[in-house]
Design a protein around this motif. Sequence first.
Motif, PDB file in Angstrom:
ATOM      1  N   PRO A  50      50.306  26.596  41.348  1.00  0.00           N
ATOM      2  CA  PRO A  50      51.414  25.530  41.239  1.00  0.00           C
ATOM      3  C   PRO A  50      52.389  25.984  40.235  1.00  0.00           C
ATOM      4  N   PRO A  51      53.794  25.484  40.343  1.00  0.00           N
ATOM      5  CA  PRO A  51      54.706  25.587  39.657  1.00  0.00           C
ATOM      6  C   PRO A  51      54.293  24.982  38.132  1.00  0.00           C
ATOM      7  N   PRO A  52      54.944  25.616  36.955  1.00  0.00           N
ATOM      8  CA  PRO A  52      54.560  25.164  35.524  1.00  0.00           C
ATOM      9  C   PRO A  52      54.812  23.415  35.441  1.00  0.00           C
ATOM     10  N   PHE A  53      53.942  22.977  34.747  1.00  0.00           N
ATOM     11  CA  PHE A  53      54.525  21.540  34.407  1.00  0.00           C
ATOM     12  C   PHE A  53      53.231  20.832  33.274  1.00  0.00           C
ATOM     13  N   VAL A  54      53.833  19.966  32.453  1.00  0.00           N
ATOM     14  CA  VAL A  54      52.819  19.171  31.940  1.00  0.00           C
ATOM     15  C   VAL A  54      52.733  17.788  32.252  1.00  0.00           C
ATOM     16  N   LEU A  55      51.664  17.339  32.383  1.00  0.00           N
ATOM     17  CA  LEU A  55      51.421  15.719  32.783  1.00  0.00           C
ATOM     18  C   LEU A  55      50.976  15.047  31.617  1.00  0.00           C
ATOM     19  N   PRO A  56      51.581  13.990  31.210  1.00  0.00           N
ATOM     20  CA  PRO A  56      51.254  13.196  30.261  1.00  0.00           C
ATOM     21  C   PRO A  56      49.863  12.269  30.638  1.00  0.00           C
ATOM     22  N   PRO A  57      48.985  11.811  29.829  1.00  0.00           N
ATOM     23  CA  PRO A  57      47.846  11.088  30.383  1.00  0.00           C
ATOM     24  C   PRO A  57      48.317   9.705  30.916  1.00  0.00           C
ATOM     25  N   VAL A  58      47.705   8.909  31.655  1.00  0.00           N
ATOM     26  CA  VAL A  58      47.855   7.622  32.083  1.00  0.00           C
ATOM     27  C   VAL A  58      47.615   6.803  31.041  1.00  0.00           C
ATOM     28  N   GLU A  59      48.541   5.954  30.430  1.00  0.00           N
ATOM     29  CA  GLU A  59      47.972   4.916  29.067  1.00  0.00           C
ATOM     30  C   GLU A  59      46.939   3.949  29.804  1.00  0.00           C
ATOM     31  N   ALA A  60      46.162   3.723  28.987  1.00  0.00           N
ATOM     32  CA  ALA A  60      44.910   2.858  29.418  1.00  0.00           C
ATOM     33  C   ALA A  60      44.088   3.239  30.373  1.00  0.00           C
ATOM     34  N   ALA A  61      44.054   4.433  30.974  1.00  0.00           N
ATOM     35  CA  ALA A  61      43.140   4.862  31.578  1.00  0.00           C
ATOM     36  C   ALA A  61      41.942   5.782  30.903  1.00  0.00           C
ATOM     37  N   GLY A  62      42.279   6.230  29.888  1.00  0.00           N
ATOM     38  CA  GLY A  62      41.288   6.895  28.908  1.00  0.00           C
ATOM     39  C   GLY A  62      40.982   8.154  29.531  1.00  0.00           C
ATOM     40  N   LEU A  63      41.883   8.926  30.172  1.00  0.00           N
ATOM     41  CA  LEU A  63      41.471  10.383  30.422  1.00  0.00           C
ATOM     42  C   LEU A  63      42.681  10.935  30.057  1.00  0.00           C
ATOM     43  N   PRO A  64      42.178  12.470  29.795  1.00  0.00           N
ATOM     44  CA  PRO A  64      43.251  13.313  29.494  1.00  0.00           C
ATOM     45  C   PRO A  64      44.227  13.597  30.643  1.00  0.00           C
ATOM     46  N   GLY A  65      45.340  14.045  30.134  1.00  0.00           N
ATOM     47  CA  GLY A  65      46.422  14.548  31.132  1.00  0.00           C
ATOM     48  C   GLY A  65      46.268  15.925  31.401  1.00  0.00           C
ATOM     49  N   PHE A  66      47.080  16.820  32.116  1.00  0.00           N
ATOM     50  CA  PHE A  66      46.969  18.118  32.129  1.00  0.00           C
ATOM     51  C   PHE A  66      48.174  19.050  32.510  1.00  0.00           C
ATOM     52  N   ALA A  67      48.018  20.355  32.323  1.00  0.00           N
ATOM     53  CA  ALA A  67      49.243  21.115  32.264  1.00  0.00           C
ATOM     54  C   ALA A  67      48.534  22.202  33.428  1.00  0.00           C
ATOM     55  N   GLN A 131      38.390  13.886  36.507  1.00  0.00           N
ATOM     56  CA  GLN A 131      38.250  14.178  35.326  1.00  0.00           C
ATOM     57  C   GLN A 131      39.108  14.480  34.212  1.00  0.00           C
ATOM     58  N   ARG A 132      40.511  14.441  35.038  1.00  0.00           N
ATOM     59  CA  ARG A 132      41.772  14.290  34.294  1.00  0.00           C
ATOM     60  C   ARG A 132      42.603  13.546  35.315  1.00  0.00           C
ATOM     61  N   LEU A 133      43.586  12.985  34.355  1.00  0.00           N
ATOM     62  CA  LEU A 133      44.493  12.309  35.090  1.00  0.00           C
ATOM     63  C   LEU A 133      45.970  12.440  34.320  1.00  0.00           C
ATOM     64  N   GLY A 134      46.934  12.965  35.250  1.00  0.00           N
ATOM     65  CA  GLY A 134      48.105  13.100  34.626  1.00  0.00           C
ATOM     66  C   GLY A 134      49.112  12.026  35.302  1.00  0.00           C
ATOM     67  N   ALA A 135      50.091  11.496  34.529  1.00  0.00           N
ATOM     68  CA  ALA A 135      50.851  10.461  34.938  1.00  0.00           C
ATOM     69  C   ALA A 135      52.247  11.119  35.386  1.00  0.00           C
ATOM     70  N   ASP A 136      52.923  11.028  36.601  1.00  0.00           N
ATOM     71  CA  ASP A 136      53.942  11.575  37.193  1.00  0.00           C
ATOM     72  C   ASP A 136      54.928  10.414  37.424  1.00  0.00           C
ATOM     73  N   ARG A 137      55.388   9.744  36.607  1.00  0.00           N
ATOM     74  CA  ARG A 137      56.067   8.561  36.667  1.00  0.00           C
ATOM     75  C   ARG A 137      57.674   8.901  37.436  1.00  0.00           C
ATOM     76  N   PRO A 138      58.293   9.777  37.027  1.00  0.00           N
ATOM     77  CA  PRO A 138      59.428  10.162  37.735  1.00  0.00           C
ATOM     78  C   PRO A 138      59.345  10.918  39.304  1.00  0.00           C
ATOM     79  N   GLY A 139      58.022  11.292  39.376  1.00  0.00           N
ATOM     80  CA  GLY A 139      57.917  11.897  40.710  1.00  0.00           C
ATOM     81  C   GLY A 139      58.389  13.348  40.864  1.00  0.00           C
ATOM     82  N   ARG A 140      58.831  14.023  39.537  1.00  0.00           N
ATOM     83  CA  ARG A 140      59.282  15.259  39.654  1.00  0.00           C
ATOM     84  C   ARG A 140      58.302  16.612  39.818  1.00  0.00           C
ATOM     85  N   VAL A 141      57.282  16.195  39.371  1.00  0.00           N
ATOM     86  CA  VAL A 141      56.003  17.152  39.360  1.00  0.00           C
ATOM     87  C   VAL A 141      55.458  17.328  40.830  1.00  0.00           C
ATOM     88  N   ALA A 142      55.535  16.008  41.452  1.00  0.00           N
ATOM     89  CA  ALA A 142      55.341  16.142  42.819  1.00  0.00           C
ATOM     90  C   ALA A 142      56.244  16.783  43.530  1.00  0.00           C
TER      91      ALA A 142
END
Lengths: 187, 160
Positions: A50-67, A131-142
Amino acid sequence: MPMTSRRMLMLAPLGLAVAGGAGFYAMLRGMGTGSYDPRGVPSVLVGRAPPPFVLPPVEAAGLPGFAAAELGGLPAPMLVNFWASWCVPCIIEHPQLMRLAREGVAVWGVNYKDKPQDAAQFLTRHGNPFQRLGADRPGRVAIDWGVYGVPETYLLDRKGIVRWRWPGPVTPEVLEQDIRPLLRRHA
Amino acid sequence: MRRLAILALLAWAGLSHPALAPASAVGLPSEMLRDPAQEERARSIGRELRCLVCQNQSIEDSEADLARDLRRIVRERIAAGESDRAVLDYVHDRYGDFVLLRPPFSLATALLWGMPVLALGGGGLALLLLRRRQGARPEPAPLTPEERARLAALEDDPAR
């Protein structure tokens, strides 16, 4: 013109029709079994990392994001699942993800264009397979992954190379016929 | 089989040429570029790109969320000074040939692009064969001895 070649010429349209019929029959059969989807967009990511990316965690979900760098290097193949709380097919596939997670398969989630509190609520109500959950709110990583709708599921081998992509919900059939053999093959 | 099916689909998609699409259904002032020349470039690029959600519309004509995101990406990259080719390649890299309303010529699309030539050539060949068959009348059989004798008699005495 000799008789034989003339007769062959007369048979040519028939042969063409038979070949066309066989082709269309195979397409219809593939659509029935799910092996062929005329609206399916083939993923260019299969066979690549996959192309490079860094995804922040979803607030309130209590799971780490990932890169991107954290994908691969795991002891077994893993799944990356793009989903959203507003996506109805995501509810359909959720039990299958839960089952895989219970069996110890690493399932990492990308929460697509979602409100963090909605995402957290979805996981509280239906259970959390991730196990991990990243937030892609702008949808750019997708878009970088070539995602064209949620849900979409990717299977990555131990080196982090994408081996399989499934657009649409992971049904029990997809789980048994596609994911399990792939998990075994790339174990 | 799958490749053939994709080809068939591409052939079908090829019928809906981007230029024949209706005027842009979308185009809110908020998502347009300030520079009219840049906006025009963005539109012509957008008309080459398939909306992957609706699939028979270009991203310029589609109301789908993903199409809007792609329109925005096209405009961002144009504003950043990229060439049309680079912008198209950016989207092509992510979504493959399927996203292009005019698929590139490759081994997989050779049949699609070659079809007009094939059809014309095949038709021409059939016509040629047909005309040759009509042109080649069978040689008349040689005269039998009786016919020859009768002909000689006629030639000897034209009055009879």
